[in-house]
Design a protein around this motif. Sequence first.
Motif, PDB file in Angstrom:
ATOM      1  N   ILE A  69      45.742  33.276  40.613  1.00 56.12           N
ATOM      2  CA  ILE A  69      44.901  34.275  41.272  1.00 56.12           C
ATOM      3  C   ILE A  69      45.590  35.622  41.095  1.00 56.12           C
ATOM      4  O   ILE A  69      46.718  35.820  41.547  1.00 56.12           O
ATOM      5  CB  ILE A  69      44.686  33.933  42.756  1.00 56.12           C
ATOM      6  CG1 ILE A  69      44.021  32.563  42.865  1.00 56.12           C
ATOM      7  CG2 ILE A  69      43.846  34.997  43.442  1.00 56.12           C
ATOM      8  CD1 ILE A  69      43.949  32.005  44.269  1.00 56.12           C
ATOM      9  N   TRP A  70      44.901  36.556  40.442  1.00 56.81           N
ATOM     10  CA  TRP A  70      45.527  37.785  39.980  1.00 56.81           C
ATOM     11  C   TRP A  70      45.319  38.956  40.931  1.00 56.81           C
ATOM     12  O   TRP A  70      44.699  38.831  41.973  1.00 56.81           O
ATOM     13  CB  TRP A  70      45.067  38.084  38.554  1.00 56.81           C
ATOM     14  CG  TRP A  70      45.619  37.082  37.593  1.00 56.81           C
ATOM     15  CD1 TRP A  70      44.978  36.007  37.054  1.00 56.81           C
ATOM     16  CD2 TRP A  70      46.966  37.011  37.107  1.00 56.81           C
ATOM     17  NE1 TRP A  70      45.822  35.281  36.255  1.00 56.81           N
ATOM     18  CE2 TRP A  70      47.056  35.881  36.259  1.00 56.81           C
ATOM     19  CE3 TRP A  70      48.101  37.798  37.299  1.00 56.81           C
ATOM     20  CZ2 TRP A  70      48.235  35.520  35.612  1.00 56.81           C
ATOM     21  CZ3 TRP A  70      49.275  37.444  36.649  1.00 56.81           C
ATOM     22  CH2 TRP A  70      49.333  36.323  35.824  1.00 56.81           C
ATOM     23  N   HIS A  71      45.809  40.116  40.514  1.00 61.59           N
ATOM     24  CA  HIS A  71      45.908  41.308  41.351  1.00 61.59           C
ATOM     25  C   HIS A  71      44.582  41.673  42.028  1.00 61.59           C
ATOM     26  O   HIS A  71      43.534  41.707  41.387  1.00 61.59           O
ATOM     27  CB  HIS A  71      46.377  42.504  40.510  1.00 61.59           C
ATOM     28  CG  HIS A  71      47.720  42.278  39.898  1.00 61.59           C
ATOM     29  ND1 HIS A  71      48.893  42.456  40.579  1.00 61.59           N
ATOM     30  CD2 HIS A  71      48.075  41.865  38.654  1.00 61.59           C
ATOM     31  CE1 HIS A  71      49.921  42.179  39.787  1.00 61.59           C
ATOM     32  NE2 HIS A  71      49.450  41.803  38.613  1.00 61.59           N
ATOM     33  N   ALA A 107      42.533  40.304  43.822  1.00 60.64           N
ATOM     34  CA  ALA A 107      41.473  39.316  44.035  1.00 60.64           C
ATOM     35  C   ALA A 107      41.460  38.905  45.503  1.00 60.64           C
ATOM     36  O   ALA A 107      42.484  38.959  46.192  1.00 60.64           O
ATOM     37  CB  ALA A 107      41.679  38.099  43.150  1.00 60.64           C
ATOM     38  N   GLN A 108      40.262  38.504  45.992  1.00 63.16           N
ATOM     39  CA  GLN A 108      40.148  38.000  47.356  1.00 63.16           C
ATOM     40  C   GLN A 108      39.520  36.616  47.323  1.00 63.16           C
ATOM     41  O   GLN A 108      38.440  36.422  46.748  1.00 63.16           O
ATOM     42  CB  GLN A 108      39.313  38.932  48.234  1.00 63.16           C
ATOM     43  CG  GLN A 108      39.266  38.474  49.690  1.00 63.16           C
ATOM     44  CD  GLN A 108      38.491  39.414  50.595  1.00 63.16           C
ATOM     45  OE1 GLN A 108      37.757  40.275  50.126  1.00 63.16           O
ATOM     46  NE2 GLN A 108      38.664  39.254  51.893  1.00 63.16           N
ATOM     47  N   ILE A 127      49.966  33.017  42.716  1.00 59.24           N
ATOM     48  CA  ILE A 127      49.173  34.004  43.443  1.00 59.24           C
ATOM     49  C   ILE A 127      49.997  35.283  43.498  1.00 59.24           C
ATOM     50  O   ILE A 127      51.078  35.306  44.092  1.00 59.24           O
ATOM     51  CB  ILE A 127      48.837  33.525  44.867  1.00 59.24           C
ATOM     52  CG1 ILE A 127      48.026  32.227  44.824  1.00 59.24           C
ATOM     53  CG2 ILE A 127      48.064  34.610  45.627  1.00 59.24           C
ATOM     54  CD1 ILE A 127      47.766  31.613  46.184  1.00 59.24           C
ATOM     55  N   ARG A 166      41.536  39.864  38.127  1.00 57.59           N
ATOM     56  CA  ARG A 166      41.784  41.047  38.936  1.00 57.59           C
ATOM     57  C   ARG A 166      40.518  41.508  39.656  1.00 57.59           C
ATOM     58  O   ARG A 166      39.455  41.659  39.051  1.00 57.59           O
ATOM     59  CB  ARG A 166      42.297  42.182  38.048  1.00 57.59           C
ATOM     60  CG  ARG A 166      42.562  43.489  38.791  1.00 57.59           C
ATOM     61  CD  ARG A 166      42.955  44.593  37.827  1.00 57.59           C
ATOM     62  NE  ARG A 166      43.157  45.850  38.546  1.00 57.59           N
ATOM     63  CZ  ARG A 166      44.316  46.267  39.025  1.00 57.59           C
ATOM     64  NH1 ARG A 166      45.400  45.510  38.861  1.00 57.59           N
ATOM     65  NH2 ARG A 166      44.416  47.417  39.658  1.00 57.59           N
ATOM     66  N   ALA A 178      47.075  39.937  45.797  1.00 59.30           N
ATOM     67  CA  ALA A 178      45.874  39.130  46.055  1.00 59.30           C
ATOM     68  C   ALA A 178      45.788  38.798  47.541  1.00 59.30           C
ATOM     69  O   ALA A 178      46.799  38.699  48.230  1.00 59.30           O
ATOM     70  CB  ALA A 178      45.903  37.856  45.229  1.00 59.30           C
TER      71      ALA A 178
END
Length: 203
Positions: free
Chosen positions: A27-29, A31-32, A9, A47, A13
Amino acid sequence: MNKPASVRIVESADVSPNASIGDGSSIWHLAQVREDVRMGENCIVGRGAYIGTGVVMGDNCKVQNYALVYEPAKLGDGVFIGPAVVLTNDTYPRAINADGSLKSAHDWEPVGVTIERGASIGARATCVAPVTIGAWATVAAGAVVVKDVPAYALVAGVPARRIGWVGEAGVPLTRTDAEGVWVCPSTGDQYIENDGTLSKEIV
């Protein structure tokens, strides 16, 4: 948060501590991932993507950049969500009630999109809940899905309509000389069409 050591993560994120993230997932930049999400193993969330409260994702799912997966969506194993796809959750959206008051969470009932095993949703497509996308189906880029999509169907357009069939390899199937028999040019697998549905031939 249920986060195995192999989960990646990135710092930017926003992942709820109440989310459950499966082994090997990334889980990339920006992201929620919201509260009570249940994400399987080896998933990728790109992203700027949004995964809503309580969304369920199977193993080996890919949610590409800036896709919006609103609750209560359910994704089976191996589902592909293309860039900027939207899975909606409000059939009759309004910001306010009829009396002019601001709508709250208690003023509407979310409905979800269900996507079954191996199905793919192309870039910028919109699935208007409640709909089910059948296993291994493909929704073309930019399509707007307003009714259920059968397994193995290839749908396109606004509103989306079936324009063909696809196999588990994702390649459009070719009709054979035999009535109702289709073949995958990639794998050679055969599929049988019967009354608007398709099933893979068991060898």
